[in-house]
Enzyme design. Structure first.
Site, PDB file in Angstrom:
ATOM      1  N   TYR A  88       0.818  -1.211   0.000  1.00  0.00           N
ATOM      2  CA  TYR A  88       0.000   0.000   0.000  1.00  0.00           C
ATOM      3  C   TYR A  88       0.851   1.261   0.000  1.00  0.00           C
ATOM      4  CZ  TYR A  88      -4.284  -2.553   0.950  1.00  0.00           C
ATOM      5  OH  TYR A  88      -5.363  -3.380   0.859  1.00  0.00           O
ATOM      6  N   LYS A 122       3.264 -15.458   3.037  1.00  0.00           N
ATOM      7  CA  LYS A 122       3.385 -16.260   1.812  1.00  0.00           C
ATOM      8  C   LYS A 122       4.874 -16.564   1.657  1.00  0.00           C
ATOM      9  CE  LYS A 122       1.759 -18.124  -1.988  1.00  0.00           C
ATOM     10  NZ  LYS A 122       0.879 -19.318  -2.006  1.00  0.00           N
ATOM     11  N   ASP A 156      -6.088  -6.966   4.820  1.00  0.00           N
ATOM     12  CA  ASP A 156      -7.239  -6.310   4.187  1.00  0.00           C
ATOM     13  C   ASP A 156      -8.192  -7.374   3.639  1.00  0.00           C
ATOM     14  OD1 ASP A 156      -8.836  -4.265   3.158  1.00  0.00           O
ATOM     15  OD2 ASP A 156      -7.738  -4.214   1.258  1.00  0.00           O
TER      16      ASP A 156
HETATM   17  C1  IPM Z   1      -9.994  -1.010   4.710  1.00  0.00           C
HETATM   18  C2  IPM Z   1     -10.254  -0.443   3.343  1.00  0.00           C
HETATM   19  C3  IPM Z   1      -9.078   0.423   2.955  1.00  0.00           C
HETATM   20  C4  IPM Z   1      -7.856  -0.460   2.992  1.00  0.00           C
HETATM   21  C5  IPM Z   1      -9.210   1.115   1.596  1.00  0.00           C
HETATM   22  C6  IPM Z   1     -10.435   1.994   1.532  1.00  0.00           C
HETATM   23  C7  IPM Z   1      -7.973   1.903   1.251  1.00  0.00           C
HETATM   24  O1  IPM Z   1     -10.482  -1.468   2.430  1.00  0.00           O
HETATM   25  O2  IPM Z   1      -9.818  -0.223   5.659  1.00  0.00           O
HETATM   26  O3  IPM Z   1      -9.958  -2.232   4.849  1.00  0.00           O
HETATM   27  O4  IPM Z   1      -7.647  -1.257   2.085  1.00  0.00           O
HETATM   28  O5  IPM Z   1      -7.106  -0.354   3.963  1.00  0.00           O
HETATM   29 MG    MG Z   2     -10.608  -3.392   3.315  1.00  0.00          MG
END
Ligand code: IPM
Ligand code: MG
Length: 366
Positions: free
Chosen positions: A141, A186, A242
């Protein structure tokens, strides 16, 4: 006690569910004699509309000065042009990074009265009580990206320090629970995962009372469905966390039920339901406020240290999940305000939330 709480209601159903959580916190303050102040700031799509930026400087400054941040949801079709210069989600990611909230706690419980809503068979659900600890400020991310017409890249990078701090947090949490930590990676393919695994194994020596288990993420996705009750604390990197926590939410029966707490070094945290902005139902006052209200519970517990108050709201939510009223996602027809009212009544006696929703249509992101 006094607390300064910044609310970032955001987009879609964010303002509706955040109002419910704020109403509950106000009831707690009145009932237990605390002084909570609330200040709303812009984040996400509504911030882009108003200022051109998904995380305006004023929002970040306010969040940095707050005791806790209560967040709704960000994003929506209006801002999802893939070629746009800025996106609402960038505001959320930048906020997490700037506040240093690297540990994202996402508890999964299956509330017995709602077991029928889970896609899993009833016998799999008894005793499901998992605490996911998702690394929140590293990995893919936040890595370097590149994109040309024919090729795109997203770098996944983790330092030992980034892994160690979130893994230690997970071990500490496991110590306070059933003393079983599952680390998900992984490691059969990725170097970041091999570093993750060796770091977990090194730190495990400091926690001999905690049983450690490693799972590969693909296998874990399956095991969560086949034996969810065998897990206690699950720690994993950002992207895997996530994905696995959306799967967990489905097991609970509705995405609207799960809260989260994002914590860093101090007591300040960011609290948000794990669901998104749900643009299809936004502004109708039908969203389930449970995930947001349970996020307020985590705020009381982790940022303010108010365990009695947290437990009282949790018990009130349990009662409403058992007896109703229920929103649509749980098979009922109650409005967000009705569910909030029921929780308020269970916490404090007789407050009413209905008037708090009257101005929804005029709210900044409504
Ligand atoms: C979450 C959401 C966020 C993430 C998005 C909106 C960037 O999916 O908080 O899980 O992936 O962290
Ligand atoms: Mg999410």
């Amino acid at each position: 006690m006094k607390a300064n709480i910044v609310t970032l209601s955001g987009d879609g159903v964010g303002p509706e569910v955040t109002k419910a959580a704020v109403a509950v916190l106000k009831a707690v303050a009145a009932h237990y004699g605390h002084e909570f102040t609330f200040a709303e700031h812009l984040l996400g799509g509504c911030a882009i509309d108003a200022t051109g930026e998904p995380l305006p400087a004023a929002t970040l400054t306010a969040a940095q000065a707050a005791d806790a941040v209560l967040l709704g949801a960000v994003g929506g079709p209006k801002w999802s042009d893939p070629n746009a210069r800025v996106r609402p989600e960038q505001g959320l990611l930048a906020l997490r990074k700037a506040l240093g909230v690297y540990a994202n706690l996402r508890p999964l419980k299956v509330h017995a009265p709602l077991a029928a809503l889970s896609p899993l068979k009833n016998e799999k659900l008894a005793g499901v009580d998992v605490l996911f600890v998702r690394e929140l400020t590293g990995g893919m991310y936040f890595g370097a990206r590149s994109r040309s017409a024919e090729v795109a890249t997203d770098e996944c990078k983790y330092t030992v320090g980034e892994i160690e701090r979130v893994v230690r947090r997970a071990f500490e949490l496991a110590r306070g629970r059933r003393k079983h930590l599952t680390s998900v990676d992984k490691a059969n393919v990725l170097d970041t995962s091999r570093l993750w695994r060796s770091t977990v194994n090194r730190i495990a020596a400091d926690y001999p009372d905690v049983k450690v288990e490693h799972q590969l993420v693909d296998s874990m996705a399956m095991l969560l469905l086949t034996r969810p009750s065998s897990y206690d604390v699950v720690v994993t990197e950002n992207l895997f966390g996530d994905i696995l926590t959306d799967e967990a939410a489905a097991i609970a029966g509705s995405l609207g039920l799960l809260p989260s707490a994002s914590l860093g070094e101090g007591r300040r945290g960011v609290y948000e339901p794990i669901h998104g902005s749900a643009p299809d139902i936004a502004g109708q006052c039908v969203a389930n406020p449970t995930g947001a209200i349970l996020s307020a519970v985590l705020l009381l517990r982790h940022s303010l240290g108010l365990e009695t108050e947290a437990a009282a709201v949790e018990a009130a939510v349990e009662r409403v999940l058992r007896d109703g009223p229920h929103t649509r996602d749980l098979g009922g027809s109650a409005s967000t305000a009705k569910v909030c009212d029921a929780v308020l009544a269970a916490v404090a006696g007789s407050a009413t939330a209905a008037d708090m929703y009257a101005d929804l249509a005029n709210s900044c992101c409504g």
